[in-house]
Enzyme design. Structure first.
Site, short mmCIF file in Angstrom:
data_model
loop_
_atom_site.label_atom_id
_atom_site.label_comp_id
_atom_site.label_asym_id
_atom_site.label_seq_id
_atom_site.Cartn_x
_atom_site.Cartn_y
_atom_site.Cartn_z
N LYS A 83 78.27 -19.64 10.36
CA LYS A 83 76.90 -20.79 10.11
C LYS A 83 76.41 -21.05 11.02
O LYS A 83 76.75 -20.73 12.39
CB LYS A 83 78.03 -21.88 9.82
CG LYS A 83 77.41 -22.89 9.31
CD LYS A 83 78.56 -24.99 9.10
CE LYS A 83 77.19 -25.78 8.33
NZ LYS A 83 78.49 -26.62 8.10
N SER A 158 78.26 -29.45 3.92
CA SER A 158 76.68 -28.82 4.65
C SER A 158 76.78 -27.36 4.73
O SER A 158 76.09 -26.82 4.86
CB SER A 158 76.90 -29.30 5.98
OG SER A 158 77.98 -29.19 6.36
N SER A 182 82.20 -30.76 4.43
CA SER A 182 81.57 -29.77 4.65
C SER A 182 81.46 -28.41 4.76
O SER A 182 81.40 -27.15 4.02
CB SER A 182 80.69 -29.60 5.79
OG SER A 182 79.49 -30.35 5.20
N1 GLN Z 1 78.54 -34.46 3.76
C1 GLN Z 1 78.78 -35.22 4.35
C2 GLN Z 1 77.95 -35.99 5.29
O1 GLN Z 1 76.95 -35.56 5.00
C3 GLN Z 1 80.16 -34.60 5.62
C4 GLN Z 1 78.79 -33.42 6.27
C5 GLN Z 1 80.23 -32.80 7.36
O2 GLN Z 1 81.45 -32.66 6.55
N2 GLN Z 1 79.46 -31.48 8.09
O3 GLN Z 1 77.89 -36.89 6.59
#
Ligand code: GLN
Length: 491
Positions: A83, A158, A182
């Protein structure tokens, strides 16, 4: 050998029998990446990966007698996706942001070093929501990632690039990061396994910080066994991350291999009533209830549990996450880090300079910086961040109480399957609810996993969410493997 859904064990068997070499496999993945229309990679490290693969291929014969040295280098020749929030020395690392569009870090994340020391090959850097903020991968400055099988859908976020790449066979496995879901959400949407270990299990050194008290690196893989192996390789204390833990790292690979359907006997599975709310898609609900029934038939004890503070999870998370993000991102100002656009150099004042530089964050990141700055400002800190910390403590106690009765807790990963591109991007609150089931485990720092259990009538994957007590990855992997076996996955 084709790379279609090959697990690490299958790849190693193919190396051993001489069916394919690490170099040939790497070339295969690189050409699949080139042909793919998923936009899963921000940077492909062709030369670097080919060099790694060449050395490993030569050494396989010359040093290891043609057999993978499984115990010394358990990821020998395995091509991975990383990532783009994890630094790699000399490799562009953008975190999905234009602001880091020219950032070439001089150091490599500990997790990546550990994987490469175990023989892994890094194919490239995966697309993601900007600074890991999002649930659909539509917040990337490099364009959205496309779902692996349904081109009108999101892969989840994400870590959407990682999710799609594993499912679409653009790499053998990938790294994601998980702050509120995410890893688990894209794993569920893409039909793969995603694991967020206990907070502190894996060093965050070299992970560009989003919300430091929640961030955790983890594997996204084709099987529970692969997730166990990657997690085992990456875990352990690191002097470069003071929050990393010295908790014992077990042989999770062996745990995964030893687990049978019969291992379900006596497993105490908690089902929280707060997680089966109105608004869950009927097919998701049926799939999860169906798997709970299968667990019961296999001998597990199903225990209703209660997590009474669940209703505050999303609201609390969005105070903690935005506050920590606003602080972490303050260094990206065009002075210390971040692109300094030419118009900023014409600015007449410091304030004007900051305005011009920071205009280049995407809309979601700006929203969070503004909210977080507000929540941390004097006079509001006690009302928001401190209060959120107190509620977080209550959520943790909820889990501690539940785990007095059960070994793992199960739920859906998300109330829906993968939604359409654009469907929720105009409505942040709706988007935030995608993480309603994954956020509580993050807030409590618990290890959790997403395992694919079914598909809906459109062929979209449904994942089961499993949560275990802190540092009980062994139980999590065992339960995850049972669920995988019961759903007929990864043999
Ligand atoms: N969707 C969540 C957010 O937007 C979690 C994101 C994540 O785990 N990096 O913060």
């Amino acid at each position: 050998m084709t790379t279609a859904m090959n697990t690490i064990r299958e790849i190693h068997d193919a190396f051993d029998s001489g069916k394919i070499t690490p170099l040939e496999l790497t070339k295969q993945y690189l050409s699949q990446i080139k042909a793919s229309k998923h936009n899963a990679f921000i940077t492909v490290c062709d030369d670097r990966a080919l060099k790694q693969a060449e050395t490993l291929t030569t050494e396989l014969k010359s040093k290891h007698g043609g057999k993978v040295p499984r115990s010394a280098m358990p990821l020998y020749g395995i091509p991975l996706g990383i990532k783009d929030v994890l630094t790699m020395d000399g490799v562009l690392t953008t975190a999905g942001s234009k602001m880091l569009g020219n950032y070439i870090p001089p150091y490599t994340a500990t997790a990546v070093i550990k994987l490469e020391n175990a023989g892994a090959i890094s194919l490239g850097k995966m697309n993601m929501d900007e600074f890991a903020m999002g649930s659909s991968n539509e917040n990337s400055a490099y364009g959205p990632v496309i779902h692996p099988t349904h081109s009108d859908r999101v892969p989840g976020g994400s870590s959407g690039g990682s999710g799609t790449a594993v499912a679409a066979n653009l790499c053998a496995a990938a790294l994601g990061t998980d702050t509120g879901g995410s890893i688990r959400l894209p794993a569920s949407f893409c039909g793969i396994v995603g694991m967020k270990p206990t907070y502190g299990r894996i060093s965050r050194y070299g992970q560009i910080a989003f919300a430091s008290s929640l961030d955790q690196i983890g594997p996204m893989t084709k099987s529970v066994e692969d997730a166990a192996l990657l997690c085992q390789v990456m875990s352990g204390i690191d002097e470069k991350d003071s929050t990393s833990s010295d908790a014992k790292v077990e042989n999770w690979l062996q745990t995964a291999r030893d687990t049978k359907i019969e291992s379900a006997k006596g497993l105490r599975v908690g089902v929280p009533k707060e997680y089966f709310i109105d608004g869950i898609d009927a097919e998701v609900k049926n799939a999860i209830e169906g798997m709970i029934q299968k667990l019961k038939t296999a001998g597990a004890e199903i225990v209703p549990v209660t997590l009474p503070h669940t209703e505050y999870a999303v609201a609390t998370y969005y105070v903690v996450a935005v506050s920590e993000a606003s602080s972490n991102l303050s260094r990206i100002d065009g002075v210390r880090f971040g692109v300094r656009p030419p118009e900023a150099m014409q600015a007449g004042s410091l304030a004007e300079f900051y305005k011009k530089v920071r205009a280049n964050f995407g809309a979601e990141v700006k929203r969070r910086i503004i909210l977080g700055t507000f929540a941390l400002s004097s006079g509001y800190y006690d009302a928001y961040y401190r209060k959120a910390g107190q509620v977080r403590r209550l959520m943790r106690t909820d889990f501690e109480n539940a785990f007095k009765q059960v070994d793992v807790i199960v739920s859906p990963v998300c109330p829906t399957t993968a939604f359409k591109l654009g469907e929720k991007s105009k409505d942040p609150l709706k988007m935030y609810l995608s993480d309603i089931f994954t956020i509580p485990a993050s807030m409590a720092g618990l290890p959790a996993m997403s395992v694919p259990v079914a598909k809906d009538h459109q062929g979209l994957s449904i994942g089961m969410h499993l949560i275990a007590p802190r540092f009980h990855e062994t139980e999590l992997i065992k339960a995850g493997r049972i669920v995988e076996l019961l759903s007929g996955g990864a043999t």
